[in-house]
Design a protein around this motif. Structure first.
Motif, PDB file in Angstrom:
ATOM      1  N   GLN A  25      17.482  15.541  -9.799  1.00  0.00           N
ATOM      2  CA  GLN A  25      16.079  15.942  -9.968  1.00  0.00           C
ATOM      3  C   GLN A  25      15.414  16.183  -8.617  1.00  0.00           C
ATOM      4  OE1 GLN A  25      16.098  16.843 -13.352  1.00  0.00           O
ATOM      5  NE2 GLN A  25      13.954  16.171 -13.209  1.00  0.00           N
ATOM      6  N   MET A  26      15.732  15.360  -7.637  1.00  0.00           N
ATOM      7  CA  MET A  26      15.160  15.554  -6.305  1.00  0.00           C
ATOM      8  C   MET A  26      15.625  16.871  -5.708  1.00  0.00           C
ATOM      9  SD  MET A  26      15.441  11.697  -4.702  1.00  0.00           S
ATOM     10  CE  MET A  26      14.484  12.090  -3.234  1.00  0.00           C
TER      11      MET A  26
ATOM     12  N   LYS B 140      19.270   7.146  -1.230  1.00  0.00           N
ATOM     13  CA  LYS B 140      20.010   6.707  -2.414  1.00  0.00           C
ATOM     14  C   LYS B 140      19.480   5.376  -2.946  1.00  0.00           C
ATOM     15  CE  LYS B 140      23.993   4.209  -0.497  1.00  0.00           C
ATOM     16  NZ  LYS B 140      25.467   4.108  -0.549  1.00  0.00           N
ATOM     17  N   GLU B 141      18.975   4.519  -2.075  1.00  0.00           N
ATOM     18  CA  GLU B 141      18.362   3.276  -2.534  1.00  0.00           C
ATOM     19  C   GLU B 141      17.075   3.563  -3.304  1.00  0.00           C
ATOM     20  OE1 GLU B 141      20.027   0.629   1.273  1.00  0.00           O
ATOM     21  OE2 GLU B 141      18.007   1.483   1.275  1.00  0.00           O
ATOM     22  N   SER B 142      16.304   4.503  -2.785  1.00  0.00           N
ATOM     23  CA  SER B 142      15.081   4.909  -3.482  1.00  0.00           C
ATOM     24  C   SER B 142      15.411   5.478  -4.855  1.00  0.00           C
ATOM     25  CB  SER B 142      14.329   5.949  -2.646  1.00  0.00           C
ATOM     26  OG  SER B 142      13.934   5.414  -1.388  1.00  0.00           O
ATOM     27  N   ALA B 143      16.450   6.293  -4.898  1.00  0.00           N
ATOM     28  CA  ALA B 143      16.840   6.923  -6.162  1.00  0.00           C
ATOM     29  C   ALA B 143      17.285   5.885  -7.178  1.00  0.00           C
ATOM     30  CB  ALA B 143      17.952   7.943  -5.910  1.00  0.00           C
ATOM     31  N   MET B 144      18.015   4.856  -6.737  1.00  0.00           N
ATOM     32  CA  MET B 144      18.463   3.829  -7.671  1.00  0.00           C
ATOM     33  C   MET B 144      17.282   3.091  -8.284  1.00  0.00           C
ATOM     34  SD  MET B 144      20.506   0.265  -7.259  1.00  0.00           S
ATOM     35  CE  MET B 144      18.952  -0.632  -7.488  1.00  0.00           C
TER      36      MET B 144
ATOM     37  N   GLY C 286       0.819  -1.203   0.000  1.00  0.00           N
ATOM     38  CA  GLY C 286       0.000   0.000   0.000  1.00  0.00           C
ATOM     39  C   GLY C 286       0.856   1.258   0.000  1.00  0.00           C
ATOM     40  N   TYR C 287       0.227   2.377  -0.313  1.00  0.00           N
ATOM     41  CA  TYR C 287       0.952   3.653  -0.380  1.00  0.00           C
ATOM     42  C   TYR C 287       1.619   3.974   0.950  1.00  0.00           C
ATOM     43  CZ  TYR C 287       1.859   8.635  -1.069  1.00  0.00           C
ATOM     44  OH  TYR C 287       2.462   9.861  -1.161  1.00  0.00           O
ATOM     45  N   ASN C 288       0.956   3.630   2.051  1.00  0.00           N
ATOM     46  CA  ASN C 288       1.517   3.943   3.371  1.00  0.00           C
ATOM     47  C   ASN C 288       2.772   3.128   3.690  1.00  0.00           C
ATOM     48  OD1 ASN C 288       0.180   1.524   3.602  1.00  0.00           O
ATOM     49  ND2 ASN C 288      -0.722   1.964   5.601  1.00  0.00           N
ATOM     50  N   GLU C 289       3.085   2.133   2.852  1.00  0.00           N
ATOM     51  CA  GLU C 289       4.304   1.340   3.062  1.00  0.00           C
ATOM     52  C   GLU C 289       5.461   1.849   2.211  1.00  0.00           C
ATOM     53  OE1 GLU C 289       3.577  -3.102   3.478  1.00  0.00           O
ATOM     54  OE2 GLU C 289       1.631  -2.470   2.671  1.00  0.00           O
ATOM     55  N   LEU C 290       5.229   2.914   1.453  1.00  0.00           N
ATOM     56  CA  LEU C 290       6.283   3.502   0.622  1.00  0.00           C
ATOM     57  C   LEU C 290       6.887   4.689   1.364  1.00  0.00           C
ATOM     58  CD1 LEU C 290       4.369   3.572  -2.793  1.00  0.00           C
ATOM     59  CD2 LEU C 290       5.939   1.800  -1.967  1.00  0.00           C
ATOM     60  N   PRO C 291       8.203   4.750   1.480  1.00  0.00           N
ATOM     61  CA  PRO C 291       8.818   5.887   2.172  1.00  0.00           C
ATOM     62  C   PRO C 291       8.676   7.165   1.355  1.00  0.00           C
ATOM     63  CG  PRO C 291      10.505   4.520   1.151  1.00  0.00           C
ATOM     64  CD  PRO C 291       9.201   3.792   0.980  1.00  0.00           C
ATOM     65  N   PRO C 292       8.603   8.319   2.001  1.00  0.00           N
ATOM     66  CA  PRO C 292       8.431   9.592   1.266  1.00  0.00           C
ATOM     67  C   PRO C 292       9.515   9.817   0.217  1.00  0.00           C
ATOM     68  CG  PRO C 292       8.081   9.918   3.615  1.00  0.00           C
ATOM     69  CD  PRO C 292       8.589   8.510   3.455  1.00  0.00           C
ATOM     70  N   TYR C 293      10.759   9.441   0.515  1.00  0.00           N
ATOM     71  CA  TYR C 293      11.845   9.656  -0.449  1.00  0.00           C
ATOM     72  C   TYR C 293      11.585   8.896  -1.747  1.00  0.00           C
ATOM     73  CZ  TYR C 293      14.817  11.909   3.050  1.00  0.00           C
ATOM     74  OH  TYR C 293      15.338  12.771   3.962  1.00  0.00           O
TER      75      TYR C 293
ATOM     76  N   ALA D 143      11.147  10.842  -5.230  1.00  0.00           N
ATOM     77  CA  ALA D 143      12.085  10.551  -6.315  1.00  0.00           C
ATOM     78  C   ALA D 143      11.330  10.245  -7.603  1.00  0.00           C
ATOM     79  CB  ALA D 143      12.976   9.365  -5.933  1.00  0.00           C
ATOM     80  N   LEU D 144      10.225   9.502  -7.486  1.00  0.00           N
ATOM     81  CA  LEU D 144       9.424   9.165  -8.666  1.00  0.00           C
ATOM     82  C   LEU D 144       8.836  10.409  -9.308  1.00  0.00           C
ATOM     83  CD1 LEU D 144       8.098   6.958 -10.452  1.00  0.00           C
ATOM     84  CD2 LEU D 144       6.160   7.020  -8.860  1.00  0.00           C
TER      85      LEU D 144
END
Length: 781
Positions: free
Chosen positions: A244-245, A210-214, A85-92, A96-97
């Motif tokens: 971009q972030m 940085k993991e999110s960005a990758m 779910g969306y609530n399980e995705l970190p803000p970063y 980044a998306l």
């Protein structure tokens, strides 16, 4: 003089051009509208309706969860996808998306007009105009675009329509979650849940910047930006995402600059059916689920699809204890195998790895194994090869990857080898099975069916059954105490003993011998079990009869066939680790047998409960008899073959022996009940160990009984199996998140049987070998 011609000034008539312009303009608008209408009506191909948009068809893997909430693995064919779910995705990750793929995502309704106009005017050189909603539409409903320009335009039109419908159907947050869940990140990483686990061994909510960005950088083209194959290219793409972030204010400049200088720091953790944690347990679970699916259809009568329906299986396995168990097996088996190779080299043994067989017997054994192999089955039944062709193929060298221990870790070696030689090679490896269970609940906490599932898929917890040696003796003692009301302190003579011929169907008299052939004096039952004295065990089964013992073990959950002959007292039956752990658990659970439980709940993709287990228990022994048996087995770890768990006998160990016996000295001080077991020729080594809330069984041996150590020093259960138990328990006790008992077994009220045999034990005439000497802890002759 001629009259001059009159000149006139004429004004061009643009009316028809204006009319043509408006006709063309309005015609173009109407054409575009018509195209959109026709597309929405499905003229150019099927379009998803409201129902399909509400429930888009995606293949979802079945997830296997541990009791502590960790993913043990998944069942899937092509799509290893588990939605979050969306609530399980970190803000970063979300930021980044949007920064990289759709900066105005929150402001448009599916189509970014400004971005679209820019893309048209620059012919795409200034970047594409696909919004996140459009990309989701493409992923869900029509995949990759066509190379044909007309088809590409029509697909783009359909993409726009679906994107607008998605925006009406879902919130912005739901669209983002769906997009992360649908994308294929390669390497079996379907969706963000699998990707974060496979590339970083994390849950999505644990990802850092940085993991999110990758991961977001991979959206551009995961086939191209593959972190396993092109780490430098992926690192550059990640840095673009970080830029971009920063551009859109999600991170500051200093953080961007510092992160752009770092490595990817992958922690690649593959999720395949043959890799990862609890592989043997997952192999068992696959069969369990297929049986359950046959018996439990959906409400509409169709069958659940284990690999695509997104079921969730809640198991009793504790991922921490499972890891400790696998580590213990890995540590000890690598050392034990090295010693086995050393003692069974071709120079020392021409028929290596087999002992006690001549060359003709070895050849016959290998031919039988050849015809039972998967290779034989495939060539004969799938490829329709003749027996002669198949046999010849086993003697032709072929490229293959074989298992090997390397620096104490399982690994593979690429080599060229005849399949027949590879069979001999694999038979030279010792195998193991281990299971750990809570005796009160029946919950199985750890399950290790072998050393490496990729190369040794036969599960030695439940599938494999082997002779159990002296681990059967506690059942004989329990039956005698239950039927004859004996005490652990009662004594019997330690003298040669025979059961005459035909008394229990034996054609000949049965006269078991003690290890080393030593006798003398009397022994208490506690001392006799601790030192695995065969003659006293024989006297007990003679007093109660083999059938009484068989009736008891059947009530304790052992279903394996056991002949009603007195030799079973010394452990001749073939029984699985699974059965033995369940049976021993009854002693720790005050005489109540609880059937082992592996699955507690099964839920569908919406969380609806489809199955909940119901405990199966039965009273088998009185609490008093069970407690007395436990006290008997405590003697094994106090002064018998399991005393090395206490750190005793350290000086008796040779230096080279201590290198093999992993984890010694264990120096466990809490109450432990247990029993070692060793079978004829050291073919099987066992240890059954119990504390009040955990019962664990370990077996070690070769695939064939002819594969074994040449002497008892390394071949006894106290050397082959007990070290795995010792290392495992030390790790469990060191893990402060686990609640493994260090206290005493619960004493029943109004205990009428004397269990304090300290005075009797001091007077016992003991001829048993000390731990570490070249004498067996037990043998079934």
């Amino acid at each position: 003089m001629a009259k001059a011609k009159k000149q006139t000034n004429t004004v061009p008539d643009f009316t028809k051009y204006v009319r043509l312009f408006w006709i063309a303009f309005l015609g173009g608008i109407l054409s575009i509208v018509l195209i959109f209408l026709l597309a929405s009506w499905g003229v150019f191909g099927e379009m998803p309706d409201h129902t399909v948009l509400e429930n888009p068809k995606t293949n979802l893997a079945t997830e296997i969860l541990s009791t502590d909430g960790k993913t043990l693995g998944k069942f899937y064919f092509n799509d290893n996808r588990t939605p979050v779910g969306y609530n399980e995705l970190p803000p970063y990750l979300v930021n980044a998306l949007m920064a990289t793929e759709d900066a105005r995502f929150k402001d448009h309704s599916g189509i970014d007009a400004k971005g679209t106009l820019r893309a048209i005017l620059t012919l795409g050189s200034g970047g594409g105009a696909s919004t996140i909603s459009q990309q989701l539409a493409k992923q869900l409903f029509h995949g990759e675009g066509s190379k044909n320009i007309v088809e590409r335009v029509l697909q783009k039109v359909k993409e726009w329509i679906i994107a607008i419908r998605l925006e009406r159907q879902y919130t912005k947050e739901e669209i983002i979650a769906q997009y992360f869940n649908i994308y294929d990140f390669l390497n079996n990483a379907d969706g963000i849940r699998s990707a974060s686990s496979i590339y970083f061994d994390k849950e999505p909510k644990e990802l850092d910047v940085k993991e999110s960005a990758m991961l977001v950088g991979m959206f551009k083209n995961s086939s191209l930006f593959n972190p396993r194959r092109r780490p430098e290219m992926v690192s550059d793409r990640r840095n673009v995402v970080l830029a971009q972030m920063y551009k859109y204010g999600y991170i500051n400049e200093s953080l961007k600059d510092s992160l752009q200088k770092t490595d990817l720091d992958l922690k690649y953790t593959p999720q395949s059916h043959r890799d990862g944690i609890a592989t043997y347990f997952r192999g068992y679970l696959d069969g369990f689920m297929k049986d359950w699916i046959k018996e439990n259809p959906k409400p509409d009568g169709t069958k659940y699809d284990l690999y695509n329906d997104g079921l969730t299986i809640y198991t009793t396995i504790d991922s921490r204890m499972q890891k400790h168990a696998e580590d213990a097996v890995e540590q000890h088996m690598s050392r034990l195998q090295a010693e086995f190779f050393k003692q069974n080299s071709p120079e020392r043994n021409p028929t290596a790895p087999f002992l006690d067989l001549n060359k003709d017997e070895v050849s016959s054994l290998l031919r039988r194994s050849m015809k039972q192999s998967e290779r034989w089955r495939h060539l004969k039944y799938d490829l329709k090869k003749s027996d002669k062709e198949i046999e010849e193929s086993f003697d032709k060298p072929a490229e293959m990857s074989v298992f090997a221990w390397k620096e104490g870790k399982p690994s593979e070696i690429d080599t060229i080898m005849k399949p027949m030689d590879s069979m001999r090679y694999y038979k030279s490896f010792l195998r193991t099975g281990m299971m750990s269970m809570d005796p009160q609940t029946g919950h199985v906490k750890a399950w290790v069916g072998g050393m490496n599932y990729r190369h040794f898929q036969y599960d030695m917890v439940k599938q494999g059954k082997r002779q159990i040696g002296s681990t059967f003796k506690p059942f004989v003692y329990t039956a005698a105490m239950d039927q004859l009301h004996l005490s652990p302190c009662d004594e019997l003579p330690d003298t040669p003993f025979c059961i005459e011929a035909n008394k229990y169907g034996n054609p000949e008299a049965w006269c078991p011998k003690n290890s080393g052939g030593e006798y003398g004096g009397t022994r208490s039952l506690k001392n006799a079990l601790a030192n695995s004295v065969n003659t006293i065990t024989a006297q007990l089964i003679d007093k109660v009869g083999p059938q009484t013992v068989i009736d008891l073990v059947k009530k304790l959950g052992i279903d394996s066939e056991i002949p009603a002959v007195p030799s079973i007292a010394l452990g001749t039956p073939d029984i699985s680790v699974y059965e033995m752990v369940g049976a021993y658990s009854s002693f720790a659970n005050q005489g109540v047998y609880t059937k082992p439980v592996m699955v507690t709940t099964i839920a569908d993709k919406n969380g609806t409960i489809l199955y909940q287990f119901k405990p199966e228990t039965r009273d088998v022994l009185s609490a008093e008899t069970a407690y007395v048996t436990v006290k008997l087995m405590e003697g094994v770890t106090q002064s018998g073959s399991g005393a090395r768990l206490r750190g005793k006998g350290r000086d008796a160990y040779r230096a080279d022996y201590r290198k093999v016996i992993t984890g010694y000295p264990y120096e466990l001080t809490n109450p432990i009940a247990g029993k070692t077991g060793t079978t004829q020729n050291q073919s099987d080594g066992w240890f059954m160990g119990m504390v009040p809330n955990l019962v664990t069984g370990v077996w070690v041996g070769g695939e064939d009984r002819a594969v074994h150590f040449p002497n008892i020093t390394y071949g006894q259960g106290a050397a082959m199996a007990l070290p795995i138990w010792g290392v495992y328990m030390k790790s469990c006790y060191a893990d402060k998140n686990l609640d493994i008992s260090t206290g005493a077994f619960e004493k029943p009220k109004n205990l009428s049987i004397n269990v304090d045999c300290s005075q009797t034990d001091d007077d016992d005439n003991s001829n048993s070998s000390q731990p570490g000497q070249d004498m067996p802890d037990d043998l079934n002759f």
